[in-house]
Design an enzyme around this catalytic site. Structure first.
Site, PDB file in Angstrom:
ATOM      1  N   ASP A  63       0.877  -1.172   0.000  1.00  0.00           N
ATOM      2  CA  ASP A  63       0.000   0.000   0.000  1.00  0.00           C
ATOM      3  C   ASP A  63       0.914   1.221   0.000  1.00  0.00           C
ATOM      4  OD1 ASP A  63      -2.426   1.495   0.189  1.00  0.00           O
ATOM      5  OD2 ASP A  63      -2.050   1.792   2.321  1.00  0.00           O
ATOM      6  N   SER A  64       0.303   2.407  -0.064  1.00  0.00           N
ATOM      7  CA  SER A  64       1.103   3.629   0.018  1.00  0.00           C
ATOM      8  C   SER A  64       1.607   3.857   1.440  1.00  0.00           C
ATOM      9  CB  SER A  64       0.257   4.824  -0.426  1.00  0.00           C
ATOM     10  OG  SER A  64      -0.897   4.925   0.399  1.00  0.00           O
ATOM     11  N   CYS A  83      -4.104  -1.932  -1.988  1.00  0.00           N
ATOM     12  CA  CYS A  83      -4.337  -0.513  -2.263  1.00  0.00           C
ATOM     13  C   CYS A  83      -5.390  -0.416  -3.361  1.00  0.00           C
ATOM     14  CB  CYS A  83      -3.031   0.121  -2.725  1.00  0.00           C
ATOM     15  SG  CYS A  83      -3.262   1.752  -3.429  1.00  0.00           S
ATOM     16  N   GLU A 115      -2.929   9.181   8.132  1.00  0.00           N
ATOM     17  CA  GLU A 115      -1.481   8.972   8.235  1.00  0.00           C
ATOM     18  C   GLU A 115      -0.876   9.802   9.368  1.00  0.00           C
ATOM     19  OE1 GLU A 115       0.894   7.026   6.785  1.00  0.00           O
ATOM     20  OE2 GLU A 115      -0.560   5.874   5.624  1.00  0.00           O
ATOM     21  N   HIS A 163      -7.161   2.613   3.810  1.00  0.00           N
ATOM     22  CA  HIS A 163      -6.950   3.431   5.011  1.00  0.00           C
ATOM     23  C   HIS A 163      -8.246   3.596   5.817  1.00  0.00           C
ATOM     24  CE1 HIS A 163      -3.140   4.673   3.175  1.00  0.00           C
ATOM     25  NE2 HIS A 163      -2.826   5.291   4.296  1.00  0.00           N
ATOM     26  N   CYS A 215     -11.054   2.383   0.199  1.00  0.00           N
ATOM     27  CA  CYS A 215      -9.641   2.750   0.368  1.00  0.00           C
ATOM     28  C   CYS A 215      -9.208   2.027   1.622  1.00  0.00           C
ATOM     29  CB  CYS A 215      -9.483   4.257   0.544  1.00  0.00           C
ATOM     30  SG  CYS A 215      -7.828   4.736   1.121  1.00  0.00           S
TER      31      CYS A 215
HETATM   32  N1  DGL Z   1      -4.810   2.983   0.810  1.00  0.00           N
HETATM   33  C1  DGL Z   1      -4.776   3.232  -0.597  1.00  0.00           C
HETATM   34  C2  DGL Z   1      -6.089   2.923  -1.249  1.00  0.00           C
HETATM   35  O1  DGL Z   1      -6.687   1.932  -0.845  1.00  0.00           O
HETATM   36  C3  DGL Z   1      -4.063   4.496  -1.041  1.00  0.00           C
HETATM   37  C4  DGL Z   1      -4.470   5.760  -0.378  1.00  0.00           C
HETATM   38  C5  DGL Z   1      -3.579   6.927  -0.747  1.00  0.00           C
HETATM   39  O2  DGL Z   1      -2.363   6.798  -0.659  1.00  0.00           O
HETATM   40  O3  DGL Z   1      -4.125   7.977  -1.141  1.00  0.00           O
HETATM   41  O4  DGL Z   1      -6.543   3.550  -2.162  1.00  0.00           O
END
Ligand code: DGL
Length: 265
Positions: free
Chosen positions: A7-8, A70, A145, A179, A177
């Protein structure tokens, strides 16, 4: 034998946790591309380039399966990942979309994911009568984050994002997402109890479990966290601190360069 995922940032840990619940004793290699976070506001070209670099790096990590943890990369560059890796690839969007039974579905996701309409297309593909409304949430990832998840500010932002979806009388809400499951308590508080929250990682974990069951002789050798590796492209200390919040232990985190090929020992 191990499973790769990326993931990011910390978002993929929500996927990691779900997968570990269902497939304990598996070893994982988790990559957080923290140097380029957030992905959600990047162009498709940038995301495809990143996907190519990350999957090329994973080619050297002796993995037996790969999870796209991600959604943004899933929506924009799944083909790039599948073409680069020569192991089975499991993704969030396809895994969850075929399980959606509601007819009015909301999706919260990054701006880049929403632009692709990947969730709408995948859900309608398996449930043509479904009405899908997608909402981009550009403010969520940077706040999550920074661990800013209990403020009045994020509450007000969430109310604004949910408003158009609630107006459309959604029955379920997909956290599109990885996150966003980290703010489940906030979202649950703001949603009527009739709206079912859906974390795509649950469907993805089931897919992985089926795969592992079919190859049972080769898996089940690892121990939670002991045999798993965490890698970042920037700031390993911060990632370890942030990960502790969600995993209850400080994982050892390796700083890696995606240009440097070779297996993380
Ligand atoms: N967690 C990621 C997603 O599911 C990336 C979120 C991001 O870095 O903007 O899209």
């Amino acid at each position: 034998m191990r499973i790769g995922l990326f993931d990011s940032g910390v978002g993929g840990l929500t996927v990691f946790k779900k997968v570990v619940e269902l497939c304990p004793n598996t070893s994982f290699i988790y990559l957080a591309d923290t140097a380029r976070l957030p992905y959600g506001e990047k162009t498709s070209n940038e995301i495809r380039q990143i996907a190519e670099e990350i999957s090329s790096w994973f080619r050297y990590q002796s993995i037996d399966g790969f999870l796209v943890a991600c959604n943004t990369t899933n929506a924009i560059a799944l083909d790039v990942i599948k073409n680069t890796l020569d192991v089975p690839v499991f993704d969030l969007i396809e895994s969850v979309s075929s399980t959606i039974k509601s007819s009015r579905v909301g999706v919260l996701a990054t701006s880049s994911t929403v632009k692709t309409k990947a969730y709408t297309n995948a859900i309608v593909n398996s449930n043509p009568a479904a009405f899908v409304i997608e909402q981009s949430c550009p403010e969520f990832v940077p706040m999550i984050e920074m661990d800013d998840i209990n403020s009045t500010m994020i509450t007000d932002i969430a109310i604004g994002y949910l408003k158009p979806l609630l107006k459309q009388k959604i029955e379920s809400l997909i956290l599109g997402c990885s996150h966003y499951p980290l703010i489940t308590p906030l979202l649950t508080e703001l949603l009527p109890s009739s709206v079912k929250l859906i974390d795509p990682a649950e469907a993805l974990s089931l897919q992985l479990k089926l795969f592992m069951d079919s190859r049972k002789s080769n898996f089940g050798k690892g121990k939670f966290l002991v045999d798993s590796k965490f890698c970042v492209t920037a700031d390993p200390k911060n990632f370890s601190i942030r990960a502790k919040h969600w995993l209850n232990v400080f994982p050892e985190v390796n700083l890696v360069s995606l240009q440097k090929k070779g297996c993380v020992s």
